[in-house]
Scaffold this motif. Structure first.
Motif, mmCIF file in Angstrom:
data_model
loop_
_atom_site.group_PDB
_atom_site.id
_atom_site.type_symbol
_atom_site.label_atom_id
_atom_site.label_comp_id
_atom_site.label_asym_id
_atom_site.label_seq_id
_atom_site.Cartn_x
_atom_site.Cartn_y
_atom_site.Cartn_z
ATOM 1 N N ASP A 109 0.820 -1.220 0.000
ATOM 2 C CA ASP A 109 0.000 0.000 0.000
ATOM 3 C C ASP A 109 0.852 1.268 0.000
ATOM 4 O O ASP A 109 0.370 2.338 -0.374
ATOM 5 C CB ASP A 109 -0.924 0.042 1.222
ATOM 6 N N ILE A 110 2.105 1.153 0.406
ATOM 7 C CA ILE A 110 2.965 2.335 0.489
ATOM 8 C C ILE A 110 3.179 2.986 -0.883
ATOM 9 O O ILE A 110 3.485 4.162 -0.978
ATOM 10 C CB ILE A 110 4.323 2.016 1.151
ATOM 11 N N MET A 167 10.588 6.057 2.792
ATOM 12 C CA MET A 167 9.192 6.327 2.406
ATOM 13 C C MET A 167 8.294 6.431 3.637
ATOM 14 O O MET A 167 7.349 7.217 3.652
ATOM 15 C CB MET A 167 8.658 5.243 1.467
ATOM 16 N N ILE A 168 8.584 5.664 4.672
ATOM 17 C CA ILE A 168 7.783 5.728 5.895
ATOM 18 C C ILE A 168 7.914 7.113 6.518
ATOM 19 O O ILE A 168 6.922 7.735 6.895
ATOM 20 C CB ILE A 168 8.218 4.625 6.887
ATOM 21 N N SER A 176 12.233 -1.965 11.931
ATOM 22 C CA SER A 176 10.897 -1.481 12.248
ATOM 23 C C SER A 176 11.107 -0.155 12.960
ATOM 24 O O SER A 176 12.125 0.040 13.628
ATOM 25 C CB SER A 176 10.162 -2.448 13.164
ATOM 26 N N LYS A 177 10.147 0.782 12.821
ATOM 27 C CA LYS A 177 10.374 2.088 13.443
ATOM 28 C C LYS A 177 9.097 2.816 13.791
ATOM 29 O O LYS A 177 8.007 2.441 13.364
ATOM 30 C CB LYS A 177 11.262 2.953 12.569
ATOM 31 N N ASP A 191 7.463 10.272 14.024
ATOM 32 C CA ASP A 191 6.512 11.303 14.446
ATOM 33 C C ASP A 191 5.993 12.075 13.239
ATOM 34 O O ASP A 191 6.366 11.786 12.097
ATOM 35 C CB ASP A 191 7.127 12.224 15.503
ATOM 36 N N ILE A 192 5.131 13.062 13.472
ATOM 37 C CA ILE A 192 4.473 13.766 12.357
ATOM 38 C C ILE A 192 5.416 14.638 11.544
ATOM 39 O O ILE A 192 5.050 15.079 10.460
ATOM 40 C CB ILE A 192 3.264 14.599 12.846
ATOM 41 N N SER A 193 6.624 14.859 12.047
ATOM 42 C CA SER A 193 7.598 15.618 11.260
ATOM 43 C C SER A 193 8.441 14.691 10.379
ATOM 44 O O SER A 193 9.299 15.160 9.641
ATOM 45 C CB SER A 193 8.515 16.434 12.192
ATOM 46 N N GLY A 194 8.192 13.386 10.482
ATOM 47 C CA GLY A 194 8.961 12.419 9.702
ATOM 48 C C GLY A 194 10.221 11.936 10.391
ATOM 49 O O GLY A 194 10.955 11.118 9.832
#
Length: 190
Positions: free
Chosen positions: A117-118, A146-147, A167-168, A171-174
């Motif tokens: 889906d990414i 990309m995440i 795995s990570k 936050d909303i700033s990337g």
């Protein structure tokens, strides 16, 4: 010190990774039902939300899904992968709907995307319009930067669970807040 997680997210289709036997889709669906029962008990015992990526069936179709369990081990929602891979389609896995409801938790709404889906914005945008606090991304691979980009573009926290590499938690700033690595290969807490 024992971990007391609020959320546990497992990798995409984890019960079927790194095994030599080839199961039919019907067999994997039957195994998935048993796995969900076991993780329902785990969720209840540890009083945590759990995102369990397994196969599910609805309306005569089989999906690659993220099943959400609450702190009592009850199913509170499911996300069906919108973009199965070509090999999944050949196996008989159906595409999930383009609109899927976020799941309400005590921390606010949460959602999911799965692995392949990414590569498309439709699912990420669909979630953004519903204002999730966290999007879980179980996957067979780590997705690289990309995440981080998706977290920054859509302004929600993204937590990944993969069966290889890192795995990570972004936050909303990337920014990556926590991740697995050479010294902590299988789990991270943030």
């Amino acid at each position: 010190v024992a971990f007391r997680p609020d959320f546990v997210c497992l990798p995409e289709l984890f019960p079927f990774q790194n095994i030599e036997k080839n199961y039919s889709l019907k067999e994997m669906l039957e195994i998935s039902v048993k796995v969900l029962d076991q993780f329902s008990a785990f969720s209840k015992q540890h009083q945590c939300y759990l995102i369990c990526p397994v196969y599910t069936a609805a309306d005569g179709k089989i999906y690659n899904s993220s099943v959400f369990l609450d702190r009592q081990g009850k199913r509170i929602g499911v996300y069906n992968k919108i973009h199965p891979t070509e090999s999944e389609i050949e196996m008989g896995v159906a595409s999930g709907a383009l609109f899927q409801q976020v799941i309400d938790t005590e921390y606010g709404p949460v959602g999911s995307q799965i692995c392949f889906d990414i590569n498309w914005s439709d699912g990420w945008t669909m979630l953004q319009k519903q204002h999730p606090k966290i999007v879980f991304w179980p996957s067979a691979y780590d997705g690289g930067k990309m995440i981080n980009t998706m977290a920054w573009m859509y302004k929600y926290v993204i937590v990944t669970a993969t069966n290889q590499n890192n795995s990570k938690f972004c936050d909303i700033s990337g920014e990556t807040i926590a991740q697995t690595g050479i010294w902590n290969k299988y789990i991270f807490c943030a």
